[in-house]
Design a protein around this motif. Structure first.
Motif, PDB file in Angstrom:
ATOM      1  N   LYS A 157      55.387  20.632  -3.258  1.00  0.00           N
ATOM      2  CA  LYS A 157      56.127  21.153  -2.096  1.00  0.00           C
ATOM      3  C   LYS A 157      55.274  21.101  -0.822  1.00  0.00           C
ATOM      4  CE  LYS A 157      57.817  24.686  -4.522  1.00  0.00           C
ATOM      5  NZ  LYS A 157      58.229  26.075  -4.662  1.00  0.00           N
ATOM      6  N   SER A 176      63.240  19.582 -14.194  1.00  0.00           N
ATOM      7  CA  SER A 176      64.629  19.862 -13.804  1.00  0.00           C
ATOM      8  C   SER A 176      64.690  19.944 -12.282  1.00  0.00           C
ATOM      9  CB  SER A 176      65.094  21.177 -14.432  1.00  0.00           C
ATOM     10  OG  SER A 176      64.166  22.182 -14.132  1.00  0.00           O
ATOM     11  N   PRO A 177      65.900  19.800 -11.697  1.00  0.00           N
ATOM     12  CA  PRO A 177      65.995  19.899 -10.236  1.00  0.00           C
ATOM     13  C   PRO A 177      65.584  21.303  -9.793  1.00  0.00           C
ATOM     14  CG  PRO A 177      68.082  19.175 -11.214  1.00  0.00           C
ATOM     15  CD  PRO A 177      67.191  19.543 -12.346  1.00  0.00           C
ATOM     16  N   ARG A 178      65.005  21.415  -8.613  1.00  0.00           N
ATOM     17  CA  ARG A 178      64.565  22.725  -8.122  1.00  0.00           C
ATOM     18  C   ARG A 178      65.500  23.199  -7.024  1.00  0.00           C
ATOM     19  NH1 ARG A 178      58.747  24.401  -8.920  1.00  0.00           N
ATOM     20  NH2 ARG A 178      59.601  26.041  -7.600  1.00  0.00           N
ATOM     21  N   SER A 179      65.945  24.446  -7.164  1.00  0.00           N
ATOM     22  CA  SER A 179      66.921  24.954  -6.184  1.00  0.00           C
ATOM     23  C   SER A 179      66.290  25.059  -4.791  1.00  0.00           C
ATOM     24  CB  SER A 179      67.461  26.311  -6.625  1.00  0.00           C
ATOM     25  OG  SER A 179      66.372  27.152  -6.903  1.00  0.00           O
ATOM     26  N   ASP A 180      64.951  25.262  -4.733  1.00  0.00           N
ATOM     27  CA  ASP A 180      64.306  25.384  -3.422  1.00  0.00           C
ATOM     28  C   ASP A 180      63.944  24.016  -2.825  1.00  0.00           C
ATOM     29  OD1 ASP A 180      62.323  24.658  -5.159  1.00  0.00           O
ATOM     30  OD2 ASP A 180      60.969  26.306  -4.707  1.00  0.00           O
ATOM     31  N   SER A 181      64.333  22.930  -3.508  1.00  0.00           N
ATOM     32  CA  SER A 181      64.014  21.584  -3.000  1.00  0.00           C
ATOM     33  C   SER A 181      65.285  20.767  -2.854  1.00  0.00           C
ATOM     34  CB  SER A 181      63.040  20.879  -3.947  1.00  0.00           C
ATOM     35  OG  SER A 181      61.872  21.639  -4.107  1.00  0.00           O
ATOM     36  N   GLY A 182      66.391  21.472  -2.560  1.00  0.00           N
ATOM     37  CA  GLY A 182      67.716  20.851  -2.525  1.00  0.00           C
ATOM     38  C   GLY A 182      67.849  19.742  -1.491  1.00  0.00           C
ATOM     39  N   HIS A 183      67.023  19.790  -0.429  1.00  0.00           N
ATOM     40  CA  HIS A 183      67.134  18.757   0.601  1.00  0.00           C
ATOM     41  C   HIS A 183      66.388  17.488   0.219  1.00  0.00           C
ATOM     42  CE1 HIS A 183      63.890  21.502   1.262  1.00  0.00           C
ATOM     43  NE2 HIS A 183      63.370  20.845   2.267  1.00  0.00           N
TER      44      HIS A 183
END
Ligand code: 8YV
Length: 314
Positions: A157, A176-183
């Motif tokens: 990050k 897994s996808p990270r909710s805080d890296s949605g962009h």
């Protein structure tokens, strides 16, 4: 009476002197007869302090049955036998987050250095070639190129923030996808990530799922215009596949802070112009090393005070 500690390898002098004044300290790496040292301290030693590269093996821990904490100077705990620690109720702490900015800076510096031929240019200037041979060969732009981050943890990050400054579209591969890296764009497959980007940054922890994952297939997917930048662990990369890819220009270049068998770097890397090498130094600023040292000491103090660890490895 002070608690007895085993220090596996050399650490920052200020940390060692604080350890020395607060604990009874034994230096494993300096001992000529290591088995005798372990036998001597077996009844007293209650803690191990080590760095990320050395860790501590089950062989050592088995000989120190009273150890209840391993405090690691580093975020990576791949060299600590975590299974043994879990099975024997040994707490493990590390030093996450405090080093993320410096490690991300190093990743950026390596990407810039290898693409802009910083070391080649420095050598060209020092060798007095400029007045004789004229301008050096052209390099490659970093700005705006596509970046892929393998491992979107705290370091990933911090790196992404820097890459945004270089207006680089960012994709990442993570468990897994990270909710805080949605962009940023999540790509489930590492090979697919490598295919899509110009820079593949390796910031994932070394685990059974990641070790050896940067193999010939992934490097071929990165392709002749792609760069590999590794600030994680050398073990994530198949080093001989990487060497062939660099020698045959099947990838454009690499920036490497870490190697499979540190501190030994395969000599074949030394003659390559398309690599920039560092001796595992990404966290090696005074500021970060002091902060890491403080966390090592604070975790030990918390453990001996019966408090929760500040940064426990779970
Ligand atoms: C250190 C590291 O260089 O944090 C890690 O996992 O590998 C590095 O920060 C190392 O632990 C210090 O020797």
């Amino acid at each position: 009476m002070s608690h007895t500690l085993l220090l596996i390898g050399p650490l920052l002098p200020s940390v060692v002197s604080t350890l020395e004044s607060s604990y009874t300290l034994h230096r494993y790496w300096q001992s000529e007869d290591k088995d005798a040292l372990l036998a001597d301290i077996a009844d007293d030693c209650v803690a191990v302090v080590t760095d990320g590269g050395s860790g501590v093996s089950a062989d050592i821990l088995k000989k120190l049955p009273r150890v209840k904490i391993v405090s690691v100077f580093g975020v990576g705990v791949d060299a600590v036998d975590l299974d043994y620690c879990r099975d024997h109720g040994i707490n493990v702490s590390n030093t996450p987050d405090v080093l993320s900015d410096d490690v991300a800076d190093m990743a950026m510096a390596l990407a810039l250095a290898v693409s802009r031929k910083l070391i080649v240019g420095d050598q060209y200037a020092r060798a007095g070639k400029w007045p004789v041979s004229g301008a050096m060969s052209l390099s490659r732009r970093v700005m705006g190129k596509r970046a892929g981050i393998y491992g979107m943890g705290s370091i990933g990050k911090a790196l992404a923030q820097r890459l945004e400054g270089f207006r680089m579209p960012i994709s990442y591969c993570n468990r897994s996808p990270r909710s805080d890296s949605g962009h940023y764009t999540f790509v489930a497959s590492l090979q697919e990530l490598a295919r899509q980007v110009d820079y593949l940054f390796v910031t994932a922890a070394a685990t059974s799922g990641t070790i050896g994952s940067i193999n010939a297939t992934v490097l071929d997917a990165l392709g002749p215009d792609g760069y590999l930048i590794n600030v994680s662990r050398g073990t994530l990369v198949d080093e001989s596949a990487l060497l062939s890819s660099l020698q045959e220009k099947r990838i454009a270049g690499a920036g490497l802070d870490v190697f499979a068998n540190e501190p030994i770097i395969p000599e074949a890397f030394f003659s390559l112009e398309n690599v920039v090498l560092q001796p595992h130094n990404a966290s090696g600023t005074r500021e970060t090393r002091e902060a890491m040292g403080k966390l090592v000491l604070d975790n030990l103090a918390a453990h001996f005070a019966g408090q929760p660890l500040l940064t426990a490895v779970t």
